[in-house]
Design an enzyme around this catalytic site. Structure first.
Site: not given
Ligand code: GLA
Length: 393
Positions: A36-38, A124, A127-128, A172, A222
Site C-alpha cells: 500500500e502506498h508503494t 476503496g 470504482s474510478s 488500480d 493522498y
Molecule cells: C489509491 C491509489 C493507488 C494506490 C493506493 C494506495 O487506491 O489509487 O494508486 O496509491 O491508493 O496503495
C-alpha cells in the site's frame, strides 16, 4: 454475468441514444492484498480484481460528440472530443481515457456511451479505475483500435493522472485490466512487470469490511503523502543515501534506514520506513502464499496494518476497529486497511469455513461501537476487464 444489469443498460442505451450499442465491456474493481502506498514510489503491489464490475456500452458516432449516461447516478452529459475539459465530476473519468487515447495519436470517433456499476462508489474498491478502464476498453472496441488490456490500463492511468489530475500510481487500473480469477497480481510498478500469484482459493476467503467513511483521492491527504515521499527522496539523494539519479523511494532498501535516521525529520522517516518495509512485505507475502503458510501471510497483513497506522498515518478509528475485531476472531489470519486509507475498507484473510462467523463478529463489534452495522462482502477474485459478447441489436 446473469445477475449483471446488462439488459437494463442496453435497453436504456437504445432509448437514450436512439439505437443499440455496438460493443459492451466490463471492468472490475480491485482489492489490494498488500503493498500500500508503494505504487507511486515505483515499488511492489499485490492487488486482485474482484467480482464487482462496471459495464460500459458504446456505439461510434459520425461526428465528434460524446454522449454518456450513468444508470446509478441517474445523470447524463455531453461533450466534444475536440474540447475535453475537466468538470469536477464523474464525467471527468469518462473524458480522461479519451484524452489519453487521443494523446497517443489514436483517431477516435464521437461515441454514445452508457455506464452501469456494481463497484460501490468511494468505497476503496476503485470504482474510478473500473470506469476509466471500462471506457478505454469500450472506446478501443468501438473504434477498432485493436489495443491490449495493458494499454487500457495505461490509458486509464494516464488519463487519471494527467486529465483528472490525481497523482496516483498504476495499481488500480492494472488490477482492473489484468486481473485473473483466483490469482493476485504481483506488479512491479517500476518495470510494470506483472506476475499472477495463485491464491489458495478453496481454503481461504477475502472479507471486505466497509468503514462507511467515504473518501476521494483528490482530497488532500493522498497528495500530501505523495509530496512527503518526494521530499524524503530529495533529502536522501542530497545526503548520498539514494543514488544521484534516483527517481523514487523504490531505490531505498531496509539497509538505508539507519543512515536515513540521521538526516530525515521524524515524520518523513516514518513515511520512508513504511514504504521500504511494505515493499519487503509484498515479496514475503508471495512466498508465504507459495508455501501455503497462511499464518505467515496473516502476520504480514497485521504488520502492514501497523505500519499504515503508525508510520504512514492513513488509518482512522473505524479502520483500526475493523482490523482489531477481525484479528481477534478465530479463523481470521490477518487484517489490514486496503486502498489509500482515511476511510474505504479493510481486508481480512480468513479460513473458508470460518468466514461467516468472522464476518458476524466484525459486524457486531463495529455496530456496538459505531452504532451501524457494516455490510461485509466476501470477495471473489475475478478476471480483469474484457469485452462481453457483442450486443444482439
Ligand atoms: C489509491 C491509489 C493507488 C494506490 C493506493 C494506495 O487506491 O489509487 O494508486 O496509491 O491508493 O496503495
Amino acid at each position: 454475468m446473469s445477475s449483471h444489469p446488462r439488459e437494463e443498460l442496453e435497453r436504456r442505451f437504445e432509448r437514450r441514444h436512439g439505437g443499440p450499442p455496438r460493443v459492451a465491456v466490463r471492468a472490475p474493481g480491485r482489492v489490494n492484498l498488500i503493498g500500500e502506498h508503494t505504487d507511486y514510489n515505483e515499488g511492489l503491489v499485490l492487488p486482485c480484481a474482484v467480482d464487482r464490475d462496471t459495464l460500459v456500452c458504446a456505439a461510434p458516432r459520425a461526428d465528434r460528440r460524446c454522449r454518456v449516461f450513468s444508470l446509478e447516478l441517474g445523470a447524463e452529459a455531453e461533450f466534444d472530443l475536440d474540447a475535453l475539459a475537466r468538470r469536477g465530476d464523474w464525467v471527468d473519468y469518462v473524458q480522461a481515457p479519451l484524452f489519453a487515447l487521443a494523446e497517443r495519436g489514436h483517431a477516435l470517433p464521437g461515441l454514445d456511451l452508457g455506464v452501469t456499476s456494481r463497484v460501490p462508489l468511494e468505497s476503496g474498491l476503485s470504482s474510478s479505475a473500473a470506469l476509466g478502464v471500462g471506457v478505454a476498453a469500450a472506446a478501443d472496441r468501438a473504434a477498432g483500435l485493436g489495443l491490449e488490456p495493458v494499454d487500457w490500463a495505461r490509458v486509464a492511468h494516464r488519463g487519471e493522472s494527467h486529465f483528472v489530475g490525481v497523482g496516483c500510481g498504476i495499481m488500480d487500473p492494472f488490477a482492473s485490466a489484468l486481473g485473473r480469477a483466483d490469482h493476485a497480481l504481483r506488479i512491479d510498478c517500476r518495470s510494470q512487470e506483472v506476475r499472477a500469484v495463485p491464491l489458495a482459493a478453496a481454503a481461504v476467503r477475502l472479507l471486505i469490511a466497509p468503514s462507511g467513511v467515504r473518501r476521494q483521492l483528490a482530497q488532500g491527504g493522498y497528495r500530501e503523502r505523495v509530496a512527503e515521499c518526494s521530499a524524503a527522496l530529495d533529502v536522501a539523494r542530497a545526503a548520498g543515501i539514494a543514488p544521484p539519479g534516483s527517481s523514487a523511494l523504490r531505490d531505498l532498501g531496509p539497509g538505508a534506514l539507519p543512515a536515513l535516521e540521521r538526516v530525515l525529520e521524524p515524520r518523513l522517516l516514518r513515511r520512508v520506513r513504511h514504504v521500504v518495509s511494505e515493499n519487503a512485505r509484498v515479496d514475503a507475502f508471495c512466498e508465504a502464499l507459495a508455501k501455503g503458510d497462511l499464518a505467515a501471510a496473516g502476520a504480514l497483513l497485521r504488520a502492514g496494518m501497523a505500519s499504515l497506522r503508525d508510520d504512514y498515518e492513513v488509518s482512522t478509528p473505524e479502520l483500526d476497529l475493523l482490523c482489531e475485531l477481525g484479528d481477534a476472531a478465530p479463523g481470521c489470519h490477518g487484517s489490514r486497511l486496503t486502498g489509500a486509507g482515511w476511510g474505504g475498507c479493510t481486508l481480512h484473510l480468513v479460513d473458508a469455513a470460518a468466514s461467516e462467523a468472522v464476518a458476524e463478529r466484525i459486524a457486531a463489534g463495529f455496530a456496538e461501537r459505531f452504532g451501524r452495522r457494516p455490510e461485509i462482502l466476501t470477495a471473489r477474485i475475478a478476471d480483469g476487464a474484457g469485452a462481453l459478447a457483442d450486443p444482439a441489436g
